[in-house]
Design an enzyme around this catalytic site. Sequence first.
Site, PDB file in Angstrom:
ATOM      1  N   GLU A  86       2.588  16.136  14.052  1.00 60.98           N
ATOM      2  CA  GLU A  86       2.018  15.505  15.289  1.00 60.98           C
ATOM      3  C   GLU A  86       2.387  15.967  16.465  1.00 60.98           C
ATOM      4  OE1 GLU A  86      -0.695  13.169  15.085  1.00 60.98           O
ATOM      5  OE2 GLU A  86      -0.597  13.398  13.011  1.00 60.98           O
ATOM      6  N   SER A 462      -5.210 -43.261 -22.374  1.00 59.16           N
ATOM      7  CA  SER A 462      -4.021 -44.059 -23.053  1.00 59.16           C
ATOM      8  C   SER A 462      -2.843 -43.401 -22.175  1.00 59.16           C
ATOM      9  CB  SER A 462      -3.888 -43.615 -24.217  1.00 59.16           C
ATOM     10  OG  SER A 462      -5.038 -44.509 -24.856  1.00 59.16           O
TER      11      SER A 462
END
Length: 812
Positions: A86, A462
């Site tokens: 770059e 239950s």
Amino acid sequence: MRLLKFLSWTCVALLSAVLLGFSGTYLYLSPSLPSVETLRNVRMQVPLRVYSADGKLIAEFGEMRRSPIHFADIPQDFVDALLAAEDDNFAHHYGVDVKSLMRAAAQLLKSGQIQTGGSTITMQVAKNFFLSNERSFSRKINEILLALQIERTLDKNAILELYVNKIYLGNRAYGIEAAAQIYYGKSIGELSLAQLAMIAGLPKAPSRYNPVVNPERAKIRRDWILARMYELGKIDQQRYQSALAEAVEVRQQAASPPELEAPYVAEMARAEIVGRFGSDAYTEGYRVHTSVRSDLQTAANRALREGLLAYDQRHGYRGPEQRLAGLDLAGWQAKLAEQRTLGGLEPAVVTRIDGDGIQVLTRAGSEERVDWQSMKWARPHLNTNSLGRLPGKPADVVRTGDLIRVQRQDDGSLRFVQLPQAQGALVSLDPADGAIRALIGGFSFEQSNYNRATQAKRQPGSSFKPFVYSAALDKGFTAASLINDAPIEFVDPYTGEIWRPKNDNNTFLGPIRMREALFKSRNLVSIRLLQEIGIGYALDYSKRFSLPPEELPRNFSLALGTANLTPLEVTTGYAVFANGGYRVQPYLITRIDNRDGEPLFLANPPRVPDRQMPPSTPQATAAALPDTSSDANASAAEPVAEAPIPAERVLDPRTAYIMTNMLQDVIARGTGRRAMSLGRSDLAGKTGTTNEQKDSWFAGYNGDFVTTAWSGFDQPQSLGRHEYGGTVALPIWIEYMGVALKDRPMHLPPEPDGLLRLRIDPATGRAATAGASGAFFELFNKDAPPQPAQEVSSSFQDNFGSEPAPVPIDLF
């Protein structure tokens, strides 16, 4: 001489014009330029991350995948590769490279189009942080001016650090650390030279040079960067050749691959953080630590899935998901690519059938073997209660081209399965403070993100009875009180409708002690108890267990568990028994840190006295969480440490202890006997099954964990004629608790003062006379001892410890 003077003055005039032009442009544009000082304290978007109590990553949420990295942690090879690709003059220019700009200008004049921007890394930082991607001369001038300011404000290392953390590198990766995780599943510091060069080639064009999508083009770019590094003297010949020879092997994956599968937990945490911080939750880098333990969560996942698969296989094979006999290999692969792995069950297509098994094509493109032994269960499903004939060979089960499901075993082999239609949930809490240690809300989050552990309001059956029995104990009943297990009838005074409740097997045992009625789960005894203590009292009493009153029916069906409760609510209620009578509230988030690891919130839940907080659970106040509604920069807030909050005692410890003792008998002698396989004496719990077996429950505990397992269909329907809490939910609970309690000592709340153990006559429930046959010891609250021994008449009278009030009951 005149000509030379003319040319000299012309050059001076042109130079002055250029300088005046730049000066005028600077004076015109500089007031509108942003301050580069903001780069000193820039806050990049960082995703929300959720962790387990032992530091395992559960999930990551956010549009951008980013893991900021400090310059000191960037490998030098990557710095060299990036600059070679770059900006190889980065160390020497002052933000603008004149040669690069002149080259870009020449290309523009020659072609009439912008070929390259001539940007330095500093100019790219200026563009990425302050400007748009618009291609125009005004933007380029702004970029140059900002670059010059950045170079005066920051050093080169700081500029590079900003750049490598900001840049987009494809596949939602922002920054080099996220890219390393996505493409290689490693940290940037663990990558080879060739891999670093590959990532360094991405900023120029992330889509074009993406090694997942375009590996050949990416390799060309990588090799060019390696050559540039060699030319610049950054690597020697040997490293250059070795890197060139390295193959391009990448595979896209999550930025930070989850280390623990707990998607329902992750979604609960995400929703809570978004509720606290709003949209900043996805960008401010919050790290959320939960109370979930990775070993327990893994056990919960396995237990629920194996339990649902076992239930599913008991009810037969429903056939393939699709029949693809008309397609060729390419067609099969295309169909497989459309499928997802759900709950660990992989899609596969049957390619060949023989006498010993089948050959299947997997999503990975490989052909693998499925043994006949794993297919023998696959009797045809006719309906919930009926199956077809046992298959005799693989061809009786599948055909070539069938799209099926397989499950990979620990040894790598494949097992023939199908996606269960029934769903389930499991919740496990620490009864000392309500910390959620494991939670799973369904077979597969990818299949359905509906969290049945926290959202499914189902009838507990239950498993609700212990709350009624506990209320009865505090109302003067004892574990030895005799209650009549006989038919009962209620008439609605307004409609005249008759309700005749019954026991599940439609039998009646007559006078029965409360303890025995509980472990045998006698419905009519529960109704009589509720009728005696009163519905109003029972509803008010239920608040002690944090049960939502609006979900409890105001009629006698409450005794049979017709309330609408989630598994988490049931588990929270049972925690009161498990910890000796204290109310705790379930919580998930133990700590919230900002992006710098500084704590914003530390949980300080009410805790049972004399129980120490585990090291993984920090203590501080929930009130310390900053109010972000008016302060966007909430991460600056500091939590305020406070002393631990003692949990509120809501139940007499003697009542809690007697209830635990009675619920231990459910496992030792009643409907929960399968749990005896764990070989422990410190387990207590209760099964639950609703009408027509639409819901299957087991809620149970010891002193370390209180856990509830539930199973049923999302759209309620029968699980089957012979499916109960003890056959569907209980095996899931056993599988999980076997892992949770492995190598742990026996642990239940200690016996409190004020209890008596007295011999009673099993026929009367009263204190036994000397020499009474069959007498045994029962546990009593010293404030409610059994009635003294006396002769019992041949006609039974309910013994409630006092004369019962008249009740509208028809016995027959």
